[in-house]
Write a protein that holds these residues in place. Structure first.
Motif, PDB file in Angstrom:
ATOM      1  N   GLN A  19      13.031 -11.163  11.025  1.00  0.00           N
ATOM      2  CA  GLN A  19      11.718 -10.657  10.972  1.00  0.00           C
ATOM      3  C   GLN A  19      11.394  -9.560  12.019  1.00  0.00           C
ATOM      4  OE1 GLN A  19       9.251 -11.476   8.494  1.00  0.00           O
ATOM      5  NE2 GLN A  19      10.718 -12.693   7.603  1.00  0.00           N
ATOM      6  N   LEU A  22      12.817  -6.423  11.150  1.00  0.00           N
ATOM      7  CA  LEU A  22      11.834  -5.900  10.090  1.00  0.00           C
ATOM      8  C   LEU A  22      10.556  -5.210  10.686  1.00  0.00           C
ATOM      9  CD1 LEU A  22      11.852  -8.636   7.205  1.00  0.00           C
ATOM     10  CD2 LEU A  22      12.988  -6.369   7.156  1.00  0.00           C
ATOM     11  N   ALA A  23       9.955  -5.972  11.587  1.00  0.00           N
ATOM     12  CA  ALA A  23       8.757  -5.560  12.009  1.00  0.00           C
ATOM     13  C   ALA A  23       9.134  -4.278  12.843  1.00  0.00           C
ATOM     14  CB  ALA A  23       8.368  -6.369  13.167  1.00  0.00           C
ATOM     15  N   GLY A  25      11.092  -2.064  12.085  1.00  0.00           N
ATOM     16  CA  GLY A  25      11.757  -0.697  11.187  1.00  0.00           C
ATOM     17  C   GLY A  25      12.913  -0.961  10.730  1.00  0.00           C
ATOM     18  N   GLY A  29      14.177  -4.184   3.712  1.00  0.00           N
ATOM     19  CA  GLY A  29      13.133  -4.570   2.990  1.00  0.00           C
ATOM     20  C   GLY A  29      13.650  -5.253   1.754  1.00  0.00           C
ATOM     21  N   LYS A  40      12.670   0.437   4.675  1.00  0.00           N
ATOM     22  CA  LYS A  40      11.795   0.180   5.804  1.00  0.00           C
ATOM     23  C   LYS A  40      10.376  -0.424   5.377  1.00  0.00           C
ATOM     24  CE  LYS A  40       9.879   2.681   9.700  1.00  0.00           C
ATOM     25  NZ  LYS A  40       9.612   3.904  10.385  1.00  0.00           N
ATOM     26  N   LEU A  41       9.991  -1.323   5.669  1.00  0.00           N
ATOM     27  CA  LEU A  41       8.892  -1.944   5.247  1.00  0.00           C
ATOM     28  C   LEU A  41       7.730  -1.242   5.761  1.00  0.00           C
ATOM     29  CD1 LEU A  41       9.137  -5.747   6.145  1.00  0.00           C
ATOM     30  CD2 LEU A  41       9.366  -4.567   4.048  1.00  0.00           C
ATOM     31  N   THR A  43       3.756  -0.444   7.089  1.00  0.00           N
ATOM     32  CA  THR A  43       3.198  -0.741   8.432  1.00  0.00           C
ATOM     33  C   THR A  43       2.592  -2.200   8.017  1.00  0.00           C
ATOM     34  OG1 THR A  43       2.778   1.323   9.200  1.00  0.00           O
ATOM     35  CG2 THR A  43       1.318  -0.441  10.134  1.00  0.00           C
ATOM     36  N   ARG A  46       5.179  -4.849   7.933  1.00  0.00           N
ATOM     37  CA  ARG A  46       5.879  -5.028   9.308  1.00  0.00           C
ATOM     38  C   ARG A  46       4.755  -6.175  10.020  1.00  0.00           C
ATOM     39  NH1 ARG A  46       7.305   0.918  10.960  1.00  0.00           N
ATOM     40  NH2 ARG A  46       8.249  -0.055  12.729  1.00  0.00           N
ATOM     41  N   ALA A  49       5.427  -9.473   9.199  1.00  0.00           N
ATOM     42  CA  ALA A  49       6.659  -9.908   9.814  1.00  0.00           C
ATOM     43  C   ALA A  49       6.373 -10.639  11.131  1.00  0.00           C
ATOM     44  CB  ALA A  49       7.843  -8.927   9.917  1.00  0.00           C
TER      45      ALA A  49
END
Length: 126
Positions: A19, A22-23, A25, A29, A40-41, A43, A46, A49
């Motif tokens: 997580q 992911l946060a 970057g 995803g 990349k998720l 914003t 993120r 996450a």
């Protein structure tokens, strides 16, 4: 009980690190949120996450308390709270097994089931 607790904490750390990545970057995803955000998720996801990390820390503390390994003054509260942990991982297991993302299903399905089983063991053990 101690072995179950160690396994639980190891897998919680793995999920927290995922997580966090992911946060920050990481382009993973397709392994979360049903694979709706490959790469990349965005914003908002993120930030979600980061929220997930906070939830996992609370869950880990509840399991530690219920296991009798920390904060014994909150043990009585943990006897109820552990069932929220069980429900969290039951729902997570179902969602991770039903996700359209093959990667999420293959990786996080088994992890969720393992955490669900351990949370039941902890819940049923005094």
């Amino acid at each position: 009980m101690i072995l179950a607790m160690v396994v639980f904490l190891i897998f919680c750390v793995i999920v927290v690190l995922f997580q966090l990545a992911l946060a920050l970057g990481a382009p993973w995803g397709e392994y979360t949120m049903g694979g709706r955000f490959p790469g990349k998720l965005p914003t908002k996801m993120r930030i979600a996450a980061l929220f997930q990390i906070m939830i996992l820390f609370v869950i880990a503390f509840i399991v530690l308390i219920k296991s009798g390994l920390a904060f014994s003054q909150f043990y009585d509260m943990s006897k109820t709270a552990i069932w929220f942990v069980v429900a969290f991982f039951a729902i997570g297991s179902i969602l991770n097994l039903l996700t359209p993302s093959k990667g999420e299903r293959a990786i996080w399905g088994p992890v969720s089931i393992l955490l669900f089983i351990i949370s039941i063991i902890v819940a049923l053990t005094s």
